[in-house]
Design a protein around this motif. Structure first.
Motif, PDB file in Angstrom:
ATOM      1  N   ALA A  51       0.635  -1.246  -0.141  1.00 53.95           N
ATOM      2  CA  ALA A  51       0.057   0.029  -0.164  1.00 53.95           C
ATOM      3  C   ALA A  51       0.964   1.302   0.120  1.00 53.95           C
ATOM      4  O   ALA A  51       0.264   2.476  -0.407  1.00 53.95           O
ATOM      5  CB  ALA A  51      -1.008  -0.013   1.125  1.00 53.95           C
ATOM      6  N   TYR A  52       2.288   1.252   0.449  1.00 51.97           N
ATOM      7  CA  TYR A  52       2.986   2.465   0.523  1.00 51.97           C
ATOM      8  C   TYR A  52       3.140   2.960  -0.765  1.00 51.97           C
ATOM      9  O   TYR A  52       3.571   2.369  -1.745  1.00 51.97           O
ATOM     10  CB  TYR A  52       4.253   1.944   1.127  1.00 51.97           C
ATOM     11  N   LEU A 130       3.409   3.293  13.083  1.00 51.50           N
ATOM     12  CA  LEU A 130       2.960   2.046  12.811  1.00 51.50           C
ATOM     13  C   LEU A 130       1.885   1.852  13.515  1.00 51.50           C
ATOM     14  O   LEU A 130       0.929   1.055  13.320  1.00 51.50           O
ATOM     15  CB  LEU A 130       4.150   0.895  13.022  1.00 51.50           C
ATOM     16  N   LYS A 131       1.696   2.077  14.875  1.00 53.14           N
ATOM     17  CA  LYS A 131       0.817   1.634  15.827  1.00 53.14           C
ATOM     18  C   LYS A 131      -0.594   2.380  15.679  1.00 53.14           C
ATOM     19  O   LYS A 131      -1.707   1.863  15.431  1.00 53.14           O
ATOM     20  CB  LYS A 131       1.170   1.875  17.335  1.00 53.14           C
ATOM     21  N   SER A 132      -0.469   3.393  15.407  1.00 50.40           N
ATOM     22  CA  SER A 132      -1.588   4.608  15.320  1.00 50.40           C
ATOM     23  C   SER A 132      -1.608   5.417  14.235  1.00 50.40           C
ATOM     24  O   SER A 132      -2.324   6.729  14.325  1.00 50.40           O
ATOM     25  CB  SER A 132      -1.751   5.205  16.761  1.00 50.40           C
ATOM     26  N   GLY A 133      -0.889   5.217  13.194  1.00 48.10           N
ATOM     27  CA  GLY A 133      -1.123   6.189  12.179  1.00 48.10           C
ATOM     28  C   GLY A 133      -2.603   6.439  11.456  1.00 48.10           C
ATOM     29  O   GLY A 133      -3.443   5.555  11.579  1.00 48.10           O
ATOM     30  N   GLU A 138       0.353   6.223   6.261  1.00 48.53           N
ATOM     31  CA  GLU A 138       1.086   6.642   7.619  1.00 48.53           C
ATOM     32  C   GLU A 138       1.692   5.419   8.284  1.00 48.53           C
ATOM     33  O   GLU A 138       2.769   5.295   8.607  1.00 48.53           O
ATOM     34  CB  GLU A 138       0.303   7.367   8.367  1.00 48.53           C
ATOM     35  N   ARG A 139       0.726   4.371   8.354  1.00 50.41           N
ATOM     36  CA  ARG A 139       1.336   3.183   9.148  1.00 50.41           C
ATOM     37  C   ARG A 139       2.128   2.384   8.214  1.00 50.41           C
ATOM     38  O   ARG A 139       3.404   1.761   8.955  1.00 50.41           O
ATOM     39  CB  ARG A 139      -0.051   2.070   9.260  1.00 50.41           C
ATOM     40  N   ALA A 140       2.462   2.489   6.932  1.00 45.82           N
ATOM     41  CA  ALA A 140       3.323   1.769   6.183  1.00 45.82           C
ATOM     42  C   ALA A 140       4.905   2.492   6.214  1.00 45.82           C
ATOM     43  O   ALA A 140       5.750   1.983   6.279  1.00 45.82           O
ATOM     44  CB  ALA A 140       2.729   1.635   4.745  1.00 45.82           C
TER      45      ALA A 140
END
Length: 305
Positions: A51-52, A130-133, A138-140
């Protein structure tokens, strides 16, 4: 495929002088971490990597998490050269997140040495992302840059001194054992190998030889015991920095010499032979293993609901 190989080779030479483990080093760390994940966690990592979205003129072809962990070095190089309005400018914020500089009189690395702008704050911020993007992008980013920065903090010379740029200014390295990097396109002066580059990639390349980085990573991962992983995971990132710094200051590394003022510089060049490789290859192996194991633990935590 040929273009990708050339680009990665250039990144390994160019970015290692300023930023991190070689491309092989970062791939090894992130493959070790990936192999230590559960099947469900691997599926989530694969989805985030896919997805990044990188800038449209990215050279690196990302086909796996191990590939993605190389990307922050390309981002750093291109951010330095980016014109106004370029999407690469987003990565300017990470310029100092690849390393930690301390004073030469330092014996114990303190959190305050980071000034909230070093590899320690990079690890913390990307773990949080990573935890809460807010979204998959953002998480990627958190996943990818966390992998890179955890690798960086385990490269001993990434916890060192600004005055010699972590050993980049300790050059040339001669002795005939480690190969001199090839001349880059447009480069007029003769290329020189420096001490930082030896630790970024030269030791790894000599160690992994023909089988390549994948086989080397798989071998390192399989030799990690449960007891080792548990002991390594129990330590926080500040302790990882201290581990690197203790190696950096060790006499045989030939980075600096201890005196009453601390770890003082000496001379410009170094003569390093096979004896240097024989002494430190196990140290590099262990740092790659520790980085991979600790990264796996952080990814496990970051993917938990």
């Amino acid at each position: 495929m040929r273009k990708t190989f050339v680009v990665l080779a250039l990144l390994a030479v160019c970015s290692s002088n300023a930023y991190a483990w070689s491309a092989e080093g970062h791939r090894i760390v992130c493959r070790i971490a990936y192999d230590l994940l559960t099947p469900a966690e691997k599926h989530k990592v694969d989805a985030l990597v896919k997805a990044y979205k990188t800038p449209p003129d990215t050279d690196l072809q990302i086909q796996s998490y191990a590939d993605a962990c190389v990307f922050p070095d390309e981002a750093a190089v291109k951010a330095d050269k980016a014109a106004s309005g370029s999407p690469w400018l987003h990565f300017k914020q990470f310029k100092r997140k690849h390393f930690l500089n301390v004073d030469r009189g330092t014996t114990t690395v303190a959190e305050s040495a980071c000034h909230d702008d070093c590899v320690l704050s990079g690890i913390a911020s990307q773990a949080k992302l990573l935890k809460s993007g807010a979204d998959e992008q953002e998480r990627a980013q958190g996943l990818i840059f966390l992998g890179h920065f955890v690798g960086d903090i385990h490269q001993p010379l990434h916890v060192s001194y600004e005055s010699d740029q972590g050993g980049n200014l300790i050059r040339p390295v001669t002795g005939g054992f480690y190969p001199i990097p090839p001349k880059r396109q447009g480069q007029t002066e003769e290329p020189q190998l420096n001490l930082h580059s030896v630790w970024d990639g030269a030791i790894i390349r000599k160690a992994m030889a023909e089988p390549g980085w994948k086989a080397f990573a798989d071998h390192l991962e399989k030799t990690i015991t449960k007891e080792q992983k548990a002991a390594w995971d129990a330590k926080p990132p500040l302790a990882w920095a201290q581990e690197s710094y203790d190696i950096t200051r060790s006499k045989d590394l030939e980075y600096c010499k201890e005196d009453s003022k601390g770890c003082e510089s000496f001379g410009k060049g170094r003569v390093l032979t096979k004896a240097y490789q024989d002494e430190f290859v196990s140290v590099v192996d262990r740092r790659l293993q520790q980085a991979g194991a600790r990264l796996a633990a952080m990814i496990h935590e970051g993917l938990m609901p």
